[in-house]
Design a protein around this motif. Sequence first.
Motif, PDB file in Angstrom:
ATOM      1  N   ARG A 120       0.851  -1.187   0.000  1.00  0.00           N
ATOM      2  CA  ARG A 120       0.000   0.000   0.000  1.00  0.00           C
ATOM      3  C   ARG A 120       0.885   1.236   0.000  1.00  0.00           C
ATOM      4  O   ARG A 120       1.796   1.353   0.820  1.00  0.00           O
ATOM      5  N   ALA A 121       0.622   2.140  -0.907  1.00  0.00           N
ATOM      6  CA  ALA A 121       1.438   3.348  -1.028  1.00  0.00           C
ATOM      7  C   ALA A 121       1.142   4.317   0.115  1.00  0.00           C
ATOM      8  O   ALA A 121       0.025   4.355   0.655  1.00  0.00           O
ATOM      9  N   ASP A 122       2.146   5.110   0.465  1.00  0.00           N
ATOM     10  CA  ASP A 122       1.951   6.151   1.483  1.00  0.00           C
ATOM     11  C   ASP A 122       1.027   7.250   0.992  1.00  0.00           C
ATOM     12  O   ASP A 122       0.258   7.813   1.768  1.00  0.00           O
ATOM     13  N   ALA A 123       1.098   7.566  -0.288  1.00  0.00           N
ATOM     14  CA  ALA A 123       0.242   8.603  -0.868  1.00  0.00           C
ATOM     15  C   ALA A 123      -0.041   8.241  -2.319  1.00  0.00           C
ATOM     16  O   ALA A 123       0.823   7.717  -3.030  1.00  0.00           O
ATOM     17  N   ILE A 124      -1.271   8.513  -2.765  1.00  0.00           N
ATOM     18  CA  ILE A 124      -1.681   8.302  -4.148  1.00  0.00           C
ATOM     19  C   ILE A 124      -2.099   9.644  -4.719  1.00  0.00           C
ATOM     20  O   ILE A 124      -3.027  10.283  -4.228  1.00  0.00           O
ATOM     21  N   LEU A 125      -1.393  10.102  -5.736  1.00  0.00           N
ATOM     22  CA  LEU A 125      -1.669  11.378  -6.382  1.00  0.00           C
ATOM     23  C   LEU A 125      -2.476  11.100  -7.649  1.00  0.00           C
ATOM     24  O   LEU A 125      -1.963  10.515  -8.615  1.00  0.00           O
ATOM     25  N   ASP A 126      -3.718  11.502  -7.648  1.00  0.00           N
ATOM     26  CA  ASP A 126      -4.629  11.182  -8.751  1.00  0.00           C
ATOM     27  C   ASP A 126      -4.345  12.051  -9.965  1.00  0.00           C
ATOM     28  O   ASP A 126      -3.907  13.198  -9.863  1.00  0.00           O
ATOM     29  N   SER A 127      -4.646  11.468 -11.137  1.00  0.00           N
ATOM     30  CA  SER A 127      -4.515  12.163 -12.402  1.00  0.00           C
ATOM     31  C   SER A 127      -5.688  11.786 -13.295  1.00  0.00           C
ATOM     32  O   SER A 127      -6.185  10.656 -13.236  1.00  0.00           O
ATOM     33  N   MET A 128      -6.133  12.730 -14.139  1.00  0.00           N
ATOM     34  CA  MET A 128      -7.265  12.496 -15.025  1.00  0.00           C
ATOM     35  C   MET A 128      -6.890  11.672 -16.251  1.00  0.00           C
ATOM     36  O   MET A 128      -7.763  11.289 -17.023  1.00  0.00           O
ATOM     37  N   SER A 129      -5.607  11.391 -16.452  1.00  0.00           N
ATOM     38  CA  SER A 129      -5.148  10.551 -17.554  1.00  0.00           C
ATOM     39  C   SER A 129      -3.881   9.830 -17.106  1.00  0.00           C
ATOM     40  O   SER A 129      -3.348  10.095 -16.020  1.00  0.00           O
ATOM     41  N   CYS A 130      -3.390   8.945 -17.951  1.00  0.00           N
ATOM     42  CA  CYS A 130      -2.215   8.156 -17.612  1.00  0.00           C
ATOM     43  C   CYS A 130      -0.992   9.065 -17.443  1.00  0.00           C
ATOM     44  O   CYS A 130      -0.789  10.006 -18.210  1.00  0.00           O
ATOM     45  N   VAL A 131      -0.199   8.773 -16.430  1.00  0.00           N
ATOM     46  CA  VAL A 131       1.025   9.521 -16.168  1.00  0.00           C
ATOM     47  C   VAL A 131       2.169   8.845 -16.912  1.00  0.00           C
ATOM     48  O   VAL A 131       2.414   7.647 -16.746  1.00  0.00           O
ATOM     49  N   MET A 132       2.877   9.596 -17.729  1.00  0.00           N
ATOM     50  CA  MET A 132       3.913   9.033 -18.594  1.00  0.00           C
ATOM     51  C   MET A 132       5.323   9.209 -18.040  1.00  0.00           C
ATOM     52  O   MET A 132       6.226   8.444 -18.390  1.00  0.00           O
TER      53      MET A 132
END
Length: 373
Positions: free
Chosen positions: A172-184
């Motif tokens: 489990r990650a310490d933090a999840i940073l959301d994005s509206m599309s795939c992160v490249m």
Amino acid sequence: MFQDGQVDSFHVLSTWEIEEHEHRDGATQTSVILADDKAVQAIERRHIEVQTEDVEEVQLAVNEQKIDTQGVLRFLERVYPLVCQQLGEAISTHAFHDYDVNWSEDFGGLSCLYTLDEPFLSSEMGVSGVSWSATGSTLAVAYGRLDHEHLCTHKAGVCTWNIERQSLDTKRADAILDSMSCVMCVAFHPTIPALLCAGTYNGEVLVWDLSKTDDKLRHSSSSDTSHQDPVSNVVWTIDPASRGKKYQIQSVASDGKILTWALPNQALQLDLVTGLALRTDSVSRNLKGGASGGSGQFGASSVSFSSFDRRQFIVGCDSGNIFKCSLGLAHQSMSGKGKRKNGALVQRVCMLGQGPAGHPWKDTSTITSDDCI
């Protein structure tokens, strides 16, 4: 019982005047006092002999080498500020504060310390990029997909793990940073461990602040000025106007644009400083066939800036071409070792790297999509 009476008086003669008194002389002695004499010497002397080389021989060797004193002076003037800066940062950093070097340790092989996984993203996404923080304690992993046919609508993001935390959870990650599309791609700030930059498939450039507790998104690029194709690489570079005090973000994408972003103080949107394009009219005719889709521009896949001359950098393209560029124009093409086609690599350039000298041509390594270096 008692009665008064009268008796005759009597006289007692004194003896001290008529008799001779006895006198004795005595003496006393204390215990014997012991005394020792000792000598100490605190200075230790050693004799060492050294032998220098003959002055005539040294002078002769120097004359034979024909040293370019002006070139050495220019080199020292160029590297002196960077060396002083790195020494100052090394004194203040705590990256290796608790690390003790074990010189007898065997470094013959690699061992797996952790296997990190976030099921929320890894079940449908693949790892598209990784980056370590400035302190070396936090790892950022970007998740995305490359099998897109149209505009990306996936819910992706970036996960971070602090491997020095005692309660590290590898599942489990310490933090999840959301994005509206795939992160490249993803890149930590070189000096500020909390700042994290990423590029998305839809052309956005995002900046998060991990020190915030609520909304960690700090800045993002505007849809009007940002890339129109997937962002291939993001790099933090020093702002030349700030004399090494501020950093900018360089982003390259498949649309052939190289954009420079500045971090605003309060605004959410990133400030676009400059924008460059790898156009076919800037290169020779035999390389114009590598332009993407006949658009007249090369699709950029990676970028690497020089350590000494901040104005010069090299760009790798989807077509395999590698260009030497400046903050003005892309003016020269570089042919690399390995498979070639019209003086360029056949496969897509996935990664570029420069040696410690930072020369934009002499010490450059490339990795292509067909596993060639």
